[in-house]
Design a protein around this motif. Structure first.
Motif, short mmCIF file in Angstrom:
data_model
loop_
_atom_site.label_atom_id
_atom_site.label_comp_id
_atom_site.label_asym_id
_atom_site.label_seq_id
_atom_site.Cartn_x
_atom_site.Cartn_y
_atom_site.Cartn_z
N GLY A 1 0.85 -1.30 0.12
CA GLY A 1 0.31 -0.01 -0.11
C GLY A 1 0.56 1.01 -0.45
N ALA A 2 0.58 2.29 0.69
CA ALA A 2 0.70 3.67 0.68
C ALA A 2 2.56 3.89 1.49
CB ALA A 2 0.10 4.24 1.73
N MET A 3 3.19 2.25 1.79
CA MET A 3 4.35 2.90 2.46
C MET A 3 4.96 1.59 1.39
SD MET A 3 3.52 3.44 5.05
CE MET A 3 5.34 3.37 6.26
N LEU A 4 4.79 1.51 0.53
CA LEU A 4 5.45 0.52 -0.83
C LEU A 4 6.58 1.63 -1.09
CD1 LEU A 4 6.50 -2.03 -2.03
CD2 LEU A 4 4.40 -1.08 -4.17
N ALA A 5 6.38 3.28 -1.54
CA ALA A 5 7.08 3.84 -1.77
C ALA A 5 8.25 5.03 -0.63
CB ALA A 5 6.40 5.52 -2.14
N ARG A 6 7.53 4.49 0.36
CA ARG A 6 7.99 4.49 1.18
C ARG A 6 9.65 3.60 1.43
NH1 ARG A 6 5.26 8.35 6.23
NH2 ARG A 6 5.46 9.87 4.74
N ALA A 7 9.11 2.31 1.16
CA ALA A 7 9.94 1.52 1.55
C ALA A 7 11.09 1.76 0.11
CB ALA A 7 9.78 0.13 0.67
N LEU A 8 11.37 1.91 -1.01
CA LEU A 8 11.97 2.45 -1.71
C LEU A 8 12.23 4.02 -0.84
CD1 LEU A 8 9.24 1.85 -4.50
CD2 LEU A 8 11.54 0.72 -4.44
N ASP A 9 12.23 4.24 -0.42
CA ASP A 9 12.75 6.18 -0.29
C ASP A 9 14.22 5.65 0.56
OD1 ASP A 9 11.29 7.40 -1.80
OD2 ASP A 9 9.95 7.99 -0.81
N VAL A 10 13.48 4.87 1.37
CA VAL A 10 14.40 3.87 2.34
C VAL A 10 15.23 3.64 2.04
CG1 VAL A 10 14.62 2.15 4.60
CG2 VAL A 10 12.11 3.67 4.39
N ALA A 11 15.35 2.96 1.16
CA ALA A 11 16.28 1.59 0.62
C ALA A 11 17.26 2.77 -0.34
CB ALA A 11 15.81 0.42 -0.48
N GLU A 12 16.73 3.37 -0.44
CA GLU A 12 17.48 5.06 -1.42
C GLU A 12 18.62 5.34 -0.40
OE1 GLU A 12 18.33 4.81 -4.35
OE2 GLU A 12 19.48 7.23 -4.63
N GLU A 13 17.59 6.02 0.69
CA GLU A 13 18.37 6.35 1.48
C GLU A 13 19.85 5.39 1.94
OE1 GLU A 13 17.54 9.28 4.81
OE2 GLU A 13 15.51 8.79 3.82
#
Lengths: 280, 316
Positions: B198-210
């Motif tokens: 859900g909405a946390m998927l994009a955040r997960a990608l942001d975490v991975a990028e960081e």
């Protein structure tokens, strides 16, 4: 318990069939040790009128798309429906004694999964009626001639979902839908008198846009007459409030709230069967 | 945060539904709310006779849907998550699932992102309720393309399904190559796996990028297909990366994190940290600020990731 599949056409034949079904119900609930005897006996005549007279159904072609549908929203009256379906030729009567046994297709509440001749699995108040509304909508959208008959208990008439479903039936003016209320006046914990709040039931149905008939639910000419009138009614669904007697057909069970839930012992079963002209 | 375009999940669903209505002349849609809210509008405009506005009676809407479906139709039912999964649970259980009715429930307005209407409307328990029902398929898309693909996917089989959508537009992070029962790898990595829905998927990608900026490579799995669940992908992730972080906008006791921990525990147990809503009801507020407030922020997820990496001895 033998299935004939024959279609009795006279009131006498329907009465005889109803007596057979009441015998089956007694034998089944005695054997099972449980099974909502009183409510099965009160509904038996309505089910016989539907299954042996009114419904356009064919035991040789149970999946016929244009068939009429019977939804037993008061799913706990299962023994009466199983017996009627067996005697009408939709299932092997040999299976009747397995009611409520593990692995039996005869679940305690009517079950579509184990017994395809049952149109819908029910058991929660109001849900069978909602499913019947969906089936009536389905037939209308598909331009199929199927008519849908929902048998509901009066206890269910306290549930909000029942009134939701009734409202939808009225809103869509489903003249292919007939709601039959088994008005035996005995809810599980009520016992003493008709549960307050349900009445005035007929006025409520009329306010929900139903052509509403009140009949004696054990009088076959009256039941057939009401069903015939429902068939002719256009532009609105029909509600048939059938006044019935809990435990109807067995003198010592009639109007005795204890028989809503309990099952008969051997002596009671034999005595009841004798009154119905049968034996264990 | 990466710059991305966003899309509406509800509109993607509505568009796919209208196309399905074109292909399948028997398909019927029931809606408990205004078409504008539940997004079944395009279908309703094109096929008014097959679009039934049942109104606010979600339990009975499920029973009616079942009755329609038992005649052989595919039936889509849409409404707010809190009503179609919560209010209507008993009818979803008996009328739909027990009767094996071909009913697809599309829940809009799931989770904290409802925002202003607060706790009564913020459904945080629906994944648990729907996943517990035998025979139910559960999908939680993370963006509009996956929503579109998932709508077609659930229409393609005979049986009940639950599709959980978010009202807020979400960043587009997938190419919509969704398959039921398969997790999608959105990013490769061997130090850690982040599993999100859900909405946390994009955040997960942001975490991975960081993490990548800091020299750590995280695998990211889109776990939109909650049920059937891709347990193989989880076990593989446990084997390959040795630690898993889960991210969900749902009660953390009974959602994705729980599923992941349970799936790997028998075969290949590794440390699992769960980012989700604590065992609390939500409240009114700005949708995205609420996520942060309830512990679903990118920073919090990053902290959990570093904790996992420390536990695994990958950083000191």
């Amino acid at each position: 318990m033998s299935a004939s599949g024959a279609l009795p056409e006279t009131v006498e034949q329907l009465s005889a069939t109803a007596r057979q079904i009441r015998q089956d119900v007694l034998r089944m609930t005695y054997r099972a040790g449980s099974g909502h005897l009183g409510g099965s006996l009160s509904t038996a005549d309505l089910l016989v009128a539907l299954v042996f007279h009114e419904l356009r159904i064919d035991p040789g072609n149970p999946g016929w798309p244009d068939r009429d549908r019977l939804v037993l929203s008061k799913g706990h009256a299962a023994p009466a429906l199983y017996s009627a379906l067996a005697r009408r030729g939709f299932l092997d009567a040999q299976v009747l004694p397995t009611l409520r046994e593990e692995g039996s297709p005869l679940q305690g509440q009517v079950d579509h999964r184990t017994l395809p001749a049952v149109e819908a699995s029910t058991g929660s108040s109001g849900q069978g009626l909602g499913m019947a509304v969906g089936m009536a909508l389905d037939a209308r959208l598909a331009k199929r001639p199927s008519r849908v008959y929902a048998v509901v208990g009066d206890g269910e008439c306290r549930a909000g979902t029942t009134w939701e479903a009734l409202m939808a039936g009225g809103q869509y003016a489903l003249d292919n839908l007939v709601v039959l209320v088994d008005r035996n006046g005995r809810e599980t914990d009520g016992g003493k008198e008709n549960a307050p709040g349900i009445e005035p039931l007929a006025e409520k149905f009329r306010a929900f846009r139903y052509s509403t008939l009140e009949i004696d639910g054990h009088d076959f000419p009256a039941i057939l007459g009401a069903l015939g009138q429902a068939r002719k009614t256009k532009g609105q669904p029909t509600a048939i409030i059938a006044r019935t007697v809990l435990g109807q057909g067995v003198s010592f069970m009639e109007n005795q709230p204890a028989w809503r839930e309990r099952s008969p012992n051997r002596e009671e079963t034999e005595r009841g069967l004798a009154e119905l002209g049968g034996s264990l | 945060m990466l710059a991305r375009t966003s899309g509406s999940l509800g509109e993607a669903y509505g568009q796919a539904l209208a196309e399905l209505g074109e292909r399948d002349p028997a398909l019927v849609v029931l809606d408990s709310d205004l078409p504008g809210s539940a997004r079944a509008g395009p279908f309703g405009q094109r096929f008014p006779e097959r679009f039934l506005r049942i109104g606010v009676m979600e339990p009975t809407m499920m029973s009616i849907a079942s009755g329609l479906a038992l005649g052989g139709r595919t039936v889509f039912v849409s409404g707010f998550a809190v009503f179609v999964a919560g209010e209507a649970y008993g009818a979803v259980r008996l009328s739909v699932c027990y009767n094996r009715a071909n009913v697809k429930i599309v829940a809009t307005h799931a989770g904290l992102l409802v925002g202003g209407d607060g706790a009564p409307y913020q459904m945080l328990e629906d994944i648990a309720l729907m996943r517990s029902l035998p025979g139910m398929t559960v999908v939680v898309p993370g963006d509009a393309p996956t929503t579109r693909a998932a709508t077609f996917a659930v229409a393609s089989f005979d049986g009940p399904a639950y599709l959980r959508l978010t009202r807020e537009n979400l960043p587009i992070v997938t190419d919509g190559s969704f398959t039921l029962g398969r997790a999608t790898r959105l990013r490769e990595g061997s130090d850690l796996t982040v599993v999100a829905v859900g909405a946390m998927l994009a955040r997960a990608l942001d975490v991975a990028e960081e993490l990548h900026q800091a020299g750590v490579e995280a695998r990211v799995l889109d776990f939109a297909s909650i049920k059937p669940a891709d347990e193989k992908a989880l076990i593989q992730a446990a084997r390959d990366t040795g630690a898993i972080l889960t991210m969900e906008e749902h009660n953390v006791l009974t959602g994705l994190g729980n599923l992941v921990a349970s799936a790997i525990s028998t075969t290949h147990p590794v440390p699992v940290r769960q980012v989700g809503v604590p065992d609390l009801f939500g409240e009114s507020g700005n949708p995205w600020t609420l996520l942060d407030h309830y512990g679903l922020s990118q920073k919090r997820a990053l902290d959990e990731a570093w904790e996992l990496l420390k536990i695994r001895g990958k950083v000191s």
